[in-house]
Design an enzyme around this catalytic site. Structure first.
Site, PDB file in Angstrom:
ATOM      1  N   GLY A 156       0.847  -1.191   0.000  1.00 35.93           N
ATOM      2  CA  GLY A 156       0.000   0.000   0.000  1.00 35.93           C
ATOM      3  C   GLY A 156       0.881   1.240   0.000  1.00 35.93           C
ATOM      4  N   THR A 250       7.217  -2.257  11.036  1.00 38.60           N
ATOM      5  CA  THR A 250       6.665  -0.957  11.449  1.00 38.60           C
ATOM      6  C   THR A 250       5.142  -0.988  11.300  1.00 38.60           C
ATOM      7  OG1 THR A 250       7.035  -0.141   9.201  1.00 38.60           O
ATOM      8  CG2 THR A 250       8.685   0.449  10.856  1.00 38.60           C
ATOM      9  N   SER A 251       4.554  -2.198  11.205  1.00 39.81           N
ATOM     10  CA  SER A 251       3.100  -2.265  10.980  1.00 39.81           C
ATOM     11  C   SER A 251       2.374  -2.417  12.321  1.00 39.81           C
ATOM     12  CB  SER A 251       2.759  -3.386  10.001  1.00 39.81           C
ATOM     13  OG  SER A 251       3.148  -4.661  10.518  1.00 39.81           O
ATOM     14  N   ARG A 252       2.146  -3.637  12.750  1.00 40.60           N
ATOM     15  CA  ARG A 252       1.582  -3.888  14.072  1.00 40.60           C
ATOM     16  C   ARG A 252       2.284  -5.107  14.653  1.00 40.60           C
ATOM     17  NH1 ARG A 252       0.050   0.577  14.006  1.00 40.60           N
ATOM     18  NH2 ARG A 252      -2.081   1.370  14.222  1.00 40.60           N
ATOM     19  N   GLU A 281       2.270  -3.730  23.566  1.00 40.19           N
ATOM     20  CA  GLU A 281       2.927  -2.433  23.674  1.00 40.19           C
ATOM     21  C   GLU A 281       2.398  -1.765  24.939  1.00 40.19           C
ATOM     22  OE1 GLU A 281       2.574  -0.035  20.157  1.00 40.19           O
ATOM     23  OE2 GLU A 281       3.444  -1.584  18.911  1.00 40.19           O
ATOM     24  N   HIS A 300       7.333   2.309  18.980  1.00 40.91           N
ATOM     25  CA  HIS A 300       6.257   2.704  18.061  1.00 40.91           C
ATOM     26  C   HIS A 300       6.390   4.182  17.656  1.00 40.91           C
ATOM     27  CE1 HIS A 300       1.913   1.543  16.763  1.00 40.91           C
ATOM     28  NE2 HIS A 300       2.441   2.415  15.929  1.00 40.91           N
TER      29      HIS A 300
HETATM   30  C1  DGY Z   1      -0.744   4.590  12.934  1.00 39.07           C
HETATM   31  O1  DGY Z   1      -1.126   5.746  12.746  1.00 39.07           O
HETATM   32  O2  DGY Z   1      -1.495   3.626  12.877  1.00 39.07           O
HETATM   33  C2  DGY Z   1       0.694   4.398  13.234  1.00 39.07           C
HETATM   34  O3  DGY Z   1       0.957   3.138  13.747  1.00 39.07           O
HETATM   35  C3  DGY Z   1       1.198   5.465  14.172  1.00 39.07           C
HETATM   36  O4  DGY Z   1       2.558   5.575  13.960  1.00 39.07           O
END
Ligand code: DGY
Length: 339
Positions: A156, A250-252, A281, A300
């Protein structure tokens, strides 16, 4: 006419705050920590709108008592913390903040990739601890980024922005479009530029997940957390990666089976990991992942630039105000409510 009531689970930056209080009465959690669920449950019955963060659990309990809610707006692009099916069933539009954090998050993903490849945090720690006695030919040797293959899982906005950075660094890019497609057998397809746009960048090759796992030197995750992507990366996926490969997330956090990741890192099934997101987290300081020298964890910070966070708050307020006016939200995650 009394102003509508908005419950806000965190204080807002001045610009966003001014825009909100011009058109609403705001009941705000004043503390610099996550809102207490009890406070939220107490305040939500009187609210016509909710401004929330990704750390707030907007579940059945909240939605059941929020009988007057006309809009929910999260200051995040991710919305896995909100019970969207219930909101949709209740005809409550949910707003989020796509687009504006794309480049900032891609920067962070690439920073993690580079830090992991070139052992930046280990090097900084080495100096800080007074171990830097002399230059050595074999000191803290890392991995080349130039010429390496980067697998991007989820292509995406953010995945594409990471691809642009990777191409600038001379990497080969393999893109996996979405988890559903990962499971389908698809022939690799080559594309000039990204999304078919003409471009002077090197090509992106679309592959299935199995190919990306097998061929990538670095694998960066950019899928939202859904039932389909929960634990997308587990024991068998790590076993199918190169022993030298590095995982960037860097997603979840829950997209990765963290116990399986710990085992893979500890046993050398993969070379390293750099995580902006974890499950849970915050990650407790005593968590075993933090004992591993080949695992870098940060708290995060994907969208954490001053400019981007201000824009996110502005956009979240725009969603609130549109919802209160009965207008379509500019950035709605459940547009079905308008059908
Ligand atoms: C979001 O906006 O979902 C991001 O994880 C924040 O950095």
């Amino acid at each position: 006419m009394p102003l509508p009531i908005v419950v806000a689970t965190r204080q807002l930056p001045p610009n966003a705050w001014d825009a909100l209080i011009a058109q609403a009465q705001v009941v705000c959690w004043e503390h610099d920590c996550s809102v207490s669920h009890e406070w939220l449950l107490d305040r939500i019955p009187e609210a016509q709108a909710l401004y929330c963060l990704l750390t707030d659990r907007i579940d059945q309990d909240v939605l059941q008592v929020g009988t007057q809610l006309r809009v929910i707006s999260t200051m995040s692009v991710g919305y896995d913390h909100i019970d969207i099916p219930t909101c949709t069933a209740r005809n409550i539009p949910v707003g989020h903040t796509p687009g504006i954090l794309t480049e900032t998050t891609a920067d962070l993903a690439f920073a993690l990739l580079m830090a992991a490849a070139r052992r930046i945090t280990e090097g900084a720690e080495y100096v800080r601890q007074g171990h830097w006695a002399e230059w050595k030919p074999d000191l803290l040797l890392g991995r080349d980024i130039y010429g390496a293959t980067l697998g991007i899982v989820g292509f995406g906005r953010i995945g594409q922005a990471v691809a642009r950075r990777a191409q600038g660094f001379g990497m080969n890019v393999l893109a996996v479009r979405s988890p559903r497609e990962h499971r389908e057998t698809s022939e690799p397809s080559h594309l000039s530029g990204i999304n078919g746009e003409s471009s002077d960048m090197a090509s992106v090759t679309f592959v299935d997940l199995a190919t990306a796992l097998r061929e990538s030197d670095f694998l960066s995750l950019h899928v939202p957390l859904t039932p389909d992507t929960q634990h997308l990366m587990g024991t068998s996926e790590f076993q199918n990666m190169k022993r030298s490969s590095m995982l960037i997330n860097t997603s979840r956090g829950a997209v990765v089976d963290q116990d399986a990741l710990y085992a893979a890192l500890q046993q050398g099934t993969i070379g390293g990991a750099a995580l902006d997101v974890t499950d849970p987290e915050p990650l407790p300081a005593s968590h075993p992942l933090l004992t591993l020298p080949n695992c870098l964890v940060i708290p995060h910070l994907g969208s954490a630039s001053t400019a981007t966070r201000l824009l996110m708050a502005d956009m979240a307020v725009e969603n609130v105000l549109a919802g209160l006016r009965g207008e379509r939200l500019p950035h709605c995650v459940n547009p079905e409510v308008y059908q």
